[in-house]
Design an enzyme around this catalytic site. Structure first.
Site, PDB file in Angstrom:
ATOM      1  N   HIS A 200       0.824  -1.217   0.000  1.00  0.00           N
ATOM      2  CA  HIS A 200       0.000   0.000   0.000  1.00  0.00           C
ATOM      3  C   HIS A 200       0.854   1.260   0.000  1.00  0.00           C
ATOM      4  CE1 HIS A 200      -3.169  -2.922   0.847  1.00  0.00           C
ATOM      5  NE2 HIS A 200      -3.853  -2.094   0.093  1.00  0.00           N
ATOM      6  N   GLU A 444     -10.961 -10.938  -4.627  1.00  0.00           N
ATOM      7  CA  GLU A 444      -9.526 -10.820  -4.361  1.00  0.00           C
ATOM      8  C   GLU A 444      -8.989 -11.963  -3.511  1.00  0.00           C
ATOM      9  OE1 GLU A 444      -8.729  -7.026  -2.542  1.00  0.00           O
ATOM     10  OE2 GLU A 444     -10.466  -7.138  -1.241  1.00  0.00           O
ATOM     11  N   ASP A 468      -4.383  -8.336  -4.235  1.00  0.00           N
ATOM     12  CA  ASP A 468      -4.578  -9.384  -3.238  1.00  0.00           C
ATOM     13  C   ASP A 468      -4.782 -10.751  -3.887  1.00  0.00           C
ATOM     14  OD1 ASP A 468      -4.241  -8.217  -0.701  1.00  0.00           O
ATOM     15  OD2 ASP A 468      -6.044  -7.050  -1.051  1.00  0.00           O
ATOM     16  N   ARG A 478       2.486  -9.310  -0.036  1.00  0.00           N
ATOM     17  CA  ARG A 478       2.792  -8.275  -1.028  1.00  0.00           C
ATOM     18  C   ARG A 478       3.643  -7.149  -0.467  1.00  0.00           C
ATOM     19  NH1 ARG A 478      -3.359  -5.772  -1.540  1.00  0.00           N
ATOM     20  NH2 ARG A 478      -2.457  -3.791  -2.165  1.00  0.00           N
ATOM     21  N   CYS A 515      -9.557  -3.532 -10.475  1.00  0.00           N
ATOM     22  CA  CYS A 515      -9.134  -2.289  -9.812  1.00  0.00           C
ATOM     23  C   CYS A 515      -7.773  -2.453  -9.131  1.00  0.00           C
ATOM     24  CB  CYS A 515     -10.183  -1.796  -8.827  1.00  0.00           C
ATOM     25  SG  CYS A 515     -10.430  -2.907  -7.437  1.00  0.00           S
TER      26      CYS A 515
HETATM   27  C1  PEP Z   1      -6.392  -5.145  -4.653  1.00  0.00           C
HETATM   28  O1  PEP Z   1      -6.207  -5.962  -3.754  1.00  0.00           O
HETATM   29  O2  PEP Z   1      -6.061  -5.346  -5.839  1.00  0.00           O
HETATM   30  C2  PEP Z   1      -7.017  -3.849  -4.364  1.00  0.00           C
HETATM   31  C3  PEP Z   1      -7.377  -3.042  -5.331  1.00  0.00           C
HETATM   32  O3  PEP Z   1      -7.170  -3.485  -3.072  1.00  0.00           O
HETATM   33  P1  PEP Z   1      -5.965  -3.023  -2.134  1.00  0.00           P
HETATM   34  O4  PEP Z   1      -4.767  -2.816  -3.009  1.00  0.00           O
HETATM   35  O5  PEP Z   1      -6.380  -1.778  -1.456  1.00  0.00           O
HETATM   36  O6  PEP Z   1      -5.825  -4.171  -1.212  1.00  0.00           O
HETATM   37 MG    MG Z   2      -7.212  -5.698  -1.883  1.00  0.00          MG
END
Ligand code: PEP
Ligand code: MG
Length: 583
Positions: A200, A444, A468, A478, A515
């Site tokens: 993140h 996810e 995810d 990650r 996304c």
């Molecule tokens: C993902 O997991 O791809 C996602 C868009 O959510 P985040 O990156 O906030 O976990």
């Molecule tokens: Mg996610």
């Protein structure tokens, strides 16, 4: 001396500037030289921090309940003795005075020496004392850090003569929320020791549209405050103390990059369709409500992912209440002028910690732990508050609810039960909302992908969180740089899952988007088009780059070539099939 360090590029471009070392954790301290003449003031800071910890320990000792175990008092006594021992202050004071080291640096230098001596001791009891010394030193460093209000105060480390010089942040690690705080500061790049491409922290760095490298091991130890740096976000390298010739070359590349970015702006108002006329929708991912302004300006047709948890992660603020949240959600809805806004319910846990202001039990820090909807369902009052705020925003535009990390039918049941309850509560209070608000699920977790009909039947729309999905399918954290090299969006298992999810959703006519970071990678645009994806959601900085790829693509041709890619399990065969697909 010029040298270079390598890491994972997470945000492209070239930055040139002076290093600003930022510290946060107790033992991850800034290393810098105090200005000449300020040595005594720095030494005093160290003594003050020792005093403060002494007072804290006394308070703890006084506050011990009568029935507290004896070891507790003994433990505090040992710590008191360590604090009082001049050995722990003498050498650091010398280092501050003679070498102008900052206080925390001087103290950790001494601590490391002491710990090394202890490591050679065989007596187990004495060995244990090393831990006590470490804990005491950590408390002192914490007290030193607390003398600064927050991480950005480290920026004051730049000397006045550096003002106006471009600067690049160098840190061991930066929490996603701290990264967000840098948004208003004029840094031109980021380098961190830890982190992976889709941590993140990296996502927020990318959203700031400035070059960034993560996983540059030991960068914060090898780079000194004030060093000149060239950060090459294309090649994943940071060059320390570059010579004039190298600097000139990079300045030229930097100018070229800016020219290309300006050219890209011309695509802003063109229609988004492939060369064979397939309409594609580009949505934006945002972390803060005001990001919606740029998203719209760059042609996004809605917000595909509003990571609402960033409203909950400020260490200095209490949890936002219903009215505060409503105002933030409504702001995005208003800014988007009737376009859809997917407000993802709070996704804290793993690498996103809740702010300390909230009076709530903490989330899990493991990616497999109490995260996202799992946490929300254990805190129904907080979840209901958020749902009411989103519902109220839905009275003013197309606010939609999006749920992260679902895997079980019973989680889905419970989520819908609480959405209904939130609606009833608003009804009772006579507040407006859209009773037909759309509810979507993020796909996810591999289990969700493997039982997709469950999600297709129950939700209005779906969005694939590839970050995810990859993390959980390939079993790699990650945020852990040690396994970052195994994070592979092209792994055949990932392609298999993406193909399966997208084709099932398309057949069922349920809107499906991606996304995760894959959607914003222009190198993967054609692959996703070939899999039948028509809704992409990405950070707005990527919108035009992806659009450029879409305009050039021929979906008919891509679809005819994708089956070879999906059937290729051997890396060479896959590379060949991909090359043909993308040619
Ligand atoms: C993902 O997991 O791809 C996602 C868009 O959510 P985040 O990156 O906030 O976990
Ligand atoms: Mg996610």
């Amino acid at each position: 001396m010029t040298f270079s360090l390598h890491g994972t590029p997470v945000s492209k471009g070239i930055a040139i500037g002076k290093a600003v070392l930022i510290s946060r954790a107790a033992l991850e301290v800034s290393h810098y030289l105090v200005e000449p003449g300020k040595e005594e003031a720095e030494a005093q800071k160290l003594l003050d921090a020792f005093d403060q910890v002494r007072r804290e320990l006394e308070q703890l000792r006084l506050g011990l309940p009568k029935d507290a175990p004896q070891e507790m008092a003994a433990f505090l006594d040992v710590h008191g003795m360590i604090l009082a021992d001049p050995a722990l202050t003498e050498k650091p004071m010398k280092l501050i005075r003679a070498q102008r080291m900052n206080a925390a640096w001087a103290l950790t230098t001494e601590l490391n020496d002491l710990l090394e001596q202890f490591s050679e001791i065989e007596d187990l009891y004495l060995k244990e004392r090393a831990n006590d010394i470490r804990q005491v030193a950590e408390r002192v460093i914490k007290a030193l850090n607390a003398q600064k209000k927050d991480v950005l105060e480290d920026v004051a480390l730049l000397s006045p003569s550096d003002i106006g010089v471009e600067s690049i942040v160098v840190a061991h690690d930066i929490a996603p929320h701290d990264m967000l705080r840098f948004k208003d500061h004029a840094f031109t790049g980021f380098v961190t020791d830890l982190g992976g491409k889709t941590s993140h922290t990296a996502i927020v760095a990318r959203s700031m549209e400035i070059p960034a490298l993560v996983g540059v091991r030991h960068a914060s130890e090898m780079i000194r405050h004030g060093d000149w740096l060239v950060l090459d976000g294309e090649r994943g390298v940071v060059i320390v103390a570059p010579d004039d010739q190298l600097l000139a070359e990079y300045r030229k590349l930097q100018t070229q990059g800016l020219r290309e970015a300006r050219k890209l702006q011309q695509l802003k108002h063109s229609r988004t369709a492939t060369a064979d006329n397939v309409e594609i929708e580009l949505f934006a991912n945002i972390e803060l409500p005001e990001d919606a302004v740029q998203a719209l300006a760059l042609g996004a047709v809605g917000v595909g992912l509003f990571r609402s948890e960033f409203l909950f992660m400020d260490r200095n603020q209490a949890m936002p209440d219903e009215d505060q949240q409503y105002r933030e959600y409504r702001r995005v809805v208003d800014l988007m002028h009737g376009l859809p806004v997917n407000i993802r319910t709070i996704d804290v846990g793993a690498d996103k910690a809740l702010g300390a202001g909230g009076d709530v039990s903490q989330t899990g820090t493991s990616p497999l732990g109490l995260r996202a909807i799992r946490w929300s369902l254990t805190e129904p009052e907080i979840f209901l508050t958020q749902l009411r705020a989103i519902l109220r925003a839905s009275a003013h535009g197309q606010a939609r609810i999006m749920i992260p990390m679902l895997a079980h039918a019973k989680e889905i049941d419970e989520t819908f039960r609480l959405i209904e309850k939130a609606k009833q509560q608003l009804h009772q209070r006579g507040l407006a909302f859209n009773p037909k608000i759309q509810v979507g699920a993020m796909i996810e977790i591999p289990a969700a992908a493997l039982v997709l009909p469950l999600f297709i039947n129950r939700f209005d729309f779906l969005s694939i969180g590839t970050n995810d999905l990859i993390q959980y399918t390939l079993a790699i954290d990650r945020a852990d740089h040690a396994v970052a090299h195994l994070y592979d969006p092209l792994h055949p298992a990932i392609l298999y899952l993406l193909d399966s999810i997208i084709s099932q959703a398309n057949r069922a006519n349920v809107p499906i988007a991606v996304c995760g970071e894959m959607a914003g990678d222009p190198g993967l645009t054609k692959l996703l088009l070939a899999l039948g994806l028509t809704d992409f959601s990405m950070h707005f900085s990527q919108l035009l780059l992806v659009k450029r790829e879409i305009l050039k693509a021929n979906v008919g041709l891509l679809k005819a070539r994708i089956s070879r890619v999906l059937k290729a399990y051997e890396p060479e065969a896959q590379a060949k099939a991909l090359e043909r697909l993308l040619s």
